[in-house]
Design a protein around this motif. Structure first.
Motif, PDB file in Angstrom:
ATOM      1  N   ALA A   1      -1.843  -7.351   9.439  1.00 17.98           N
ATOM      2  CA  ALA A   1      -2.017  -7.940   8.111  1.00 17.98           C
ATOM      3  C   ALA A   1      -2.033  -6.863   7.040  1.00 17.98           C
ATOM      4  CB  ALA A   1      -3.316  -8.751   8.072  1.00 17.98           C
ATOM      5  N   THR A   2      -2.679  -5.738   7.331  1.00 19.34           N
ATOM      6  CA  THR A   2      -2.729  -4.629   6.381  1.00 19.34           C
ATOM      7  C   THR A   2      -1.342  -4.043   6.160  1.00 19.34           C
ATOM      8  OG1 THR A   2      -4.992  -4.104   7.071  1.00 19.34           O
ATOM      9  CG2 THR A   2      -3.762  -2.383   5.927  1.00 19.34           C
ATOM     10  N   TYR A   3      -0.601  -3.851   7.244  1.00 19.66           N
ATOM     11  CA  TYR A   3       0.765  -3.332   7.146  1.00 19.66           C
ATOM     12  C   TYR A   3       1.639  -4.259   6.306  1.00 19.66           C
ATOM     13  CZ  TYR A   3       5.594  -2.525   8.652  1.00 19.66           C
ATOM     14  OH  TYR A   3       6.956  -2.306   8.676  1.00 19.66           O
ATOM     15  N   ALA A   4       1.525  -5.574   6.539  1.00 20.16           N
ATOM     16  CA  ALA A   4       2.333  -6.533   5.795  1.00 20.16           C
ATOM     17  C   ALA A   4       1.994  -6.515   4.312  1.00 20.16           C
ATOM     18  CB  ALA A   4       2.133  -7.933   6.372  1.00 20.16           C
ATOM     19  N   LEU A   5       0.710  -6.474   3.971  1.00 18.91           N
ATOM     20  CA  LEU A   5       0.325  -6.452   2.564  1.00 18.91           C
ATOM     21  C   LEU A   5       0.828  -5.192   1.879  1.00 18.91           C
ATOM     22  CD1 LEU A   5      -1.321  -7.715   0.207  1.00 18.91           C
ATOM     23  CD2 LEU A   5      -3.256  -6.318   0.983  1.00 18.91           C
ATOM     24  N   ARG A   6       0.785  -4.068   2.570  1.00 15.00           N
ATOM     25  CA  ARG A   6       1.180  -2.793   1.951  1.00 15.00           C
ATOM     26  C   ARG A   6       2.680  -2.666   1.745  1.00 15.00           C
ATOM     27  NH1 ARG A   6      -3.129   1.082   5.265  1.00 15.00           N
ATOM     28  NH2 ARG A   6      -4.973   0.282   4.159  1.00 15.00           N
ATOM     29  N   ILE A   7       3.435  -3.627   2.265  1.00 11.43           N
ATOM     30  CA  ILE A   7       4.863  -3.658   1.927  1.00 11.43           C
ATOM     31  C   ILE A   7       5.032  -3.943   0.438  1.00 11.43           C
ATOM     32  CG2 ILE A   7       7.030  -4.900   2.288  1.00 11.43           C
ATOM     33  CD1 ILE A   7       6.143  -5.407   5.172  1.00 11.43           C
ATOM     34  N   VAL A   8       4.164  -4.803  -0.111  1.00 14.14           N
ATOM     35  CA  VAL A   8       4.257  -5.175  -1.528  1.00 14.14           C
ATOM     36  C   VAL A   8       3.160  -4.518  -2.368  1.00 14.14           C
ATOM     37  CG1 VAL A   8       5.453  -7.341  -1.114  1.00 14.14           C
ATOM     38  CG2 VAL A   8       2.958  -7.296  -1.028  1.00 14.14           C
ATOM     39  N   ILE A   9       2.031  -4.168  -1.739  1.00 11.78           N
ATOM     40  CA  ILE A   9       0.945  -3.498  -2.460  1.00 11.78           C
ATOM     41  C   ILE A   9       0.605  -2.217  -1.699  1.00 11.78           C
ATOM     42  CG2 ILE A   9      -1.405  -3.676  -3.368  1.00 11.78           C
ATOM     43  CD1 ILE A   9      -1.149  -6.667  -3.345  1.00 11.78           C
ATOM     44  N   PRO A  10       1.365  -1.155  -1.930  1.00 14.16           N
ATOM     45  CA  PRO A  10       1.104   0.088  -1.185  1.00 14.16           C
ATOM     46  C   PRO A  10      -0.185   0.765  -1.645  1.00 14.16           C
ATOM     47  CG  PRO A  10       2.783   0.443  -2.844  1.00 14.16           C
ATOM     48  CD  PRO A  10       2.489  -1.034  -2.848  1.00 14.16           C
ATOM     49  N   GLN A  11      -0.593   1.750  -0.889  1.00  9.65           N
ATOM     50  CA  GLN A  11      -1.772   2.527  -1.252  1.00  9.65           C
ATOM     51  C   GLN A  11      -1.578   3.133  -2.641  1.00  9.65           C
ATOM     52  OE1 GLN A  11      -4.560   3.118   0.719  1.00  9.65           O
ATOM     53  NE2 GLN A  11      -3.943   3.630   2.789  1.00  9.65           N
ATOM     54  N   GLY A  12      -2.610   3.045  -3.465  1.00 12.13           N
ATOM     55  CA  GLY A  12      -2.553   3.632  -4.799  1.00 12.13           C
ATOM     56  C   GLY A  12      -1.998   2.709  -5.857  1.00 12.13           C
ATOM     57  N   PHE A  13      -1.483   1.537  -5.468  1.00 11.98           N
ATOM     58  CA  PHE A  13      -0.929   0.601  -6.447  1.00 11.98           C
ATOM     59  C   PHE A  13      -2.054  -0.247  -7.018  1.00 11.98           C
ATOM     60  CE2 PHE A  13       0.994  -3.509  -7.615  1.00 11.98           C
ATOM     61  CZ  PHE A  13       1.949  -3.065  -8.517  1.00 11.98           C
ATOM     62  N   TRP A  14      -2.183  -0.228  -8.320  1.00 15.48           N
ATOM     63  CA  TRP A  14      -3.241  -0.972  -9.005  1.00 15.48           C
ATOM     64  C   TRP A  14      -2.684  -2.317  -9.443  1.00 15.48           C
ATOM     65  CZ3 TRP A  14      -7.855   1.949 -10.433  1.00 15.48           C
ATOM     66  CH2 TRP A  14      -8.877   1.138 -10.937  1.00 15.48           C
ATOM     67  N   VAL A  15      -3.177  -3.390  -8.842  1.00 12.50           N
ATOM     68  CA  VAL A  15      -2.658  -4.728  -9.138  1.00 12.50           C
ATOM     69  C   VAL A  15      -3.098  -5.147 -10.530  1.00 12.50           C
ATOM     70  CG1 VAL A  15      -2.620  -7.134  -8.411  1.00 12.50           C
ATOM     71  CG2 VAL A  15      -2.757  -5.319  -6.704  1.00 12.50           C
ATOM     72  N   PRO A  16      -2.161  -5.528 -11.416  1.00 13.86           N
ATOM     73  CA  PRO A  16      -2.547  -5.988 -12.751  1.00 13.86           C
ATOM     74  C   PRO A  16      -3.478  -7.195 -12.675  1.00 13.86           C
ATOM     75  CG  PRO A  16      -0.177  -5.627 -12.611  1.00 13.86           C
ATOM     76  CD  PRO A  16      -0.705  -5.529 -11.223  1.00 13.86           C
ATOM     77  N   VAL A  17      -4.404  -7.270 -13.613  1.00 11.80           N
ATOM     78  CA  VAL A  17      -5.382  -8.354 -13.737  1.00 11.80           C
ATOM     79  C   VAL A  17      -6.500  -8.196 -12.709  1.00 11.80           C
ATOM     80  CG1 VAL A  17      -5.817 -10.828 -13.818  1.00 11.80           C
ATOM     81  CG2 VAL A  17      -3.623  -9.931 -14.642  1.00 11.80           C
ATOM     82  N   ILE A  18      -6.144  -8.070 -11.420  1.00 12.21           N
ATOM     83  CA  ILE A  18      -7.167  -7.880 -10.382  1.00 12.21           C
ATOM     84  C   ILE A  18      -7.681  -6.454 -10.485  1.00 12.21           C
ATOM     85  CG2 ILE A  18      -7.659  -7.932  -7.920  1.00 12.21           C
ATOM     86  CD1 ILE A  18      -5.341  -9.852  -7.570  1.00 12.21           C
ATOM     87  N   ASP A  19      -8.957  -6.311 -10.852  1.00 10.07           N
ATOM     88  CA  ASP A  19      -9.500  -4.986 -11.154  1.00 10.07           C
ATOM     89  C   ASP A  19     -10.025  -4.299  -9.891  1.00 10.07           C
ATOM     90  OD1 ASP A  19     -10.048  -2.893 -12.819  1.00 10.07           O
ATOM     91  OD2 ASP A  19     -11.944  -3.686 -13.563  1.00 10.07           O
ATOM     92  N   PHE A  20      -9.180  -4.270  -8.832  1.00  9.50           N
ATOM     93  CA  PHE A  20      -9.544  -3.610  -7.591  1.00  9.50           C
ATOM     94  C   PHE A  20      -8.716  -2.332  -7.457  1.00  9.50           C
ATOM     95  CE2 PHE A  20     -10.879  -7.641  -5.020  1.00  9.50           C
ATOM     96  CZ  PHE A  20     -11.836  -7.907  -5.970  1.00  9.50           C
ATOM     97  N   PRO A  21      -9.358  -1.181  -7.346  1.00 10.19           N
ATOM     98  CA  PRO A  21      -8.591   0.059  -7.215  1.00 10.19           C
ATOM     99  C   PRO A  21      -7.985   0.242  -5.835  1.00 10.19           C
ATOM    100  CG  PRO A  21     -10.932   0.515  -7.088  1.00 10.19           C
ATOM    101  CD  PRO A  21     -10.806  -0.944  -7.407  1.00 10.19           C
ATOM    102  N   THR A  22      -8.445  -0.503  -4.829  1.00 10.79           N
ATOM    103  CA  THR A  22      -7.955  -0.334  -3.462  1.00 10.79           C
ATOM    104  C   THR A  22      -7.511  -1.678  -2.891  1.00 10.79           C
ATOM    105  OG1 THR A  22     -10.262  -0.504  -2.688  1.00 10.79           O
ATOM    106  CG2 THR A  22      -9.346   1.709  -2.977  1.00 10.79           C
ATOM    107  N   SER A  23      -6.622  -2.340  -3.595  1.00 14.24           N
ATOM    108  CA  SER A  23      -6.162  -3.659  -3.160  1.00 14.24           C
ATOM    109  C   SER A  23      -5.425  -3.607  -1.832  1.00 14.24           C
ATOM    110  CB  SER A  23      -5.244  -4.258  -4.230  1.00 14.24           C
ATOM    111  OG  SER A  23      -5.927  -4.439  -5.442  1.00 14.24           O
TER     112      SER A  23
END
Length: 383
Positions: A200-222
């Motif tokens: 699940a982590t590998y799949a998510l990091r395809i679109v949200i890699p390490q260091g990517f800050w998701v707009p609106v969602i104020d999580f630094p480690t999404s």
């Protein structure tokens, strides 16, 4: 500690102290583990100042590449597991709190204990922390650019998770039973959990890699959201099945072996894939990295739960003081860390010396300031 009826249990789980109900034996080791985790958070953010990463309110460029590498390793290893451990402990105390209070009081308590510190930090304290270094336009633009959750993103996530848990309980309309004979999880189930989490982590990091800050969602480690969500859910299951009461030495040794084995096998493969290939985008390196941090997180948590239950399941005055103030430390530490960073900024010292001095000063200062802050009128009800 098995209930949220004491300030130490309430810390970083959002529950309120002061209720008197029958409860299982207190798990002092959980309080002591939470103290360790909170201390690591403070040192983690202190290390960011001197790592060269522009991820804090004040940063400095390291004077040595070796020191920079050492701090980066410290940060990556911490990030692999310690916030997941926080969510596990918070999830553990959530079902009991909901059972005692009911949905309305449960949510009201969470909004007070979590929502008020979050709102104050988001709209007041964060702009103050950014004020010295920020170079913006109009006052309104400056204010809007500097509001944010900062390190209290964890509190924001807990609010979301707790609200989701309450909605699920209301929708199902029943109270899950507690196990009469607590038993530790079977080892094949642990391995299965690790593999599902890694994929699940590998799949998510395809679109949200390490260091990517998701707009609106104020999580630094999404990129770690699968770990955070699954560990919180796992905590609620652990409460129902009594896993924290059934931790055995064999599981601790197995967890240690998992953490060491994953570091020896998966981490070199992830890093050998090339610069930044471990961060995501569907690369083979990111698959190995997801296998490493998922296995490492589960292994370290199992090992520490076992160690603390066997060796640190008591509290004297010092441990009681520390565990009773962890949530306050979490809320205020950004100011202490940043202030010490600025204070040392003018000294012509190597980065290693500055980090050592800062660490020695910051951690005791945070815990020392927590008590007088909690004595302020109305603050103890929240912190």
């Amino acid at each position: 500690m098995a209930t949220t009826d004491h300030p130490t249990a309430a810390a970083l789980s959002g529950a309120s102290p002061g209720q008197s109900t029958a409860s299982p034996p207190r798990l002092w080791f959980v309080d002591n583990l939470r103290t360790l985790l909170t201390s690591l958070v403070v040192l983690h953010h202190t290390a960011i100042i001197y790592s060269g990463l522009p991820l804090w309110y004040y940063t400095e460029q390291p004077t040595s590449s070796a020191v920079q590498l050492g701090l980066s390793v410290f940060l990556l290893v911490n990030q692999a597991w310690f916030m997941g451990a926080f969510f596990l402990l918070s999830g553990y105390f959530t079902p009991g709190s909901y059972d005692r209070k009911g949905p309305r009081a449960f949510l009201r308590d969470r909004l007070i204990r979590l929502g008020i510190p979050l709102a104050v930090f988001y709209f007041v304290l964060s702009p103050i922390l950014c004020l010295v270094s920020y170079r913006g336009g109009s006052p309104l633009d400056t204010y809007l650019d500097t509001i944010g959750a900062g390190p209290l993103w964890f509190v924001l996530a807990l609010l979301v998770f707790d609200g989701t848990y309450a909605a699920w309980r209301l929708a199902t309309g029943k109270r899950p039973p507690r196990s009469r004979t607590p038993r530790p999880p079977a080892f094949p189930a642990v391995i299965g959990f690790v593999l599902v989490l890694a994929l699940a982590t590998y799949a998510l990091r395809i679109v949200i890699p390490q260091g990517f800050w998701v707009p609106v969602i104020d999580f630094p480690t999404s990129a770690y959201l699968p770990q955070y969500i699954s560990f919180f859910v796992l905590g609620t299951v652990a409460y129902r099945r009594g896993w924290f009461h059934a931790v055995i030495a064999r599981m601790g040794w197995a967890g240690l072996g998992m953490a060491v084995g994953a570091t020896v096998v998966f981490l070199p493969l992830a890093l050998a894939a090339g610069p930044d290939a471990w961060a995501g985008h569907g690369t083979l390196g990111s698959l190995f990295y997801a296998l490493w941090d998922s296995t490492f997180a589960v292994g370290v948590v199992l090992a520490l739960l076992t160690l603390f239950r066997r060796r640190l399941n008591t509290q004297g005055p010092l441990r009681r003081y520390l565990s009773g103030h962890v949530f306050t430390v979490y809320v205020i530490h950004a100011f202490v860390v940043t202030a010490v960073g600025y204070a040392l900024g003018g000294l012509a010292l190597p980065t290693s010396a500055k980090f050592a001095i800062a660490a020695v000063v910051v951690l005791p200062a945070c815990f020392a300031l927590a008590a007088p802050i909690r004595r302020l009128p109305g603050v103890r009800r929240v912190l």
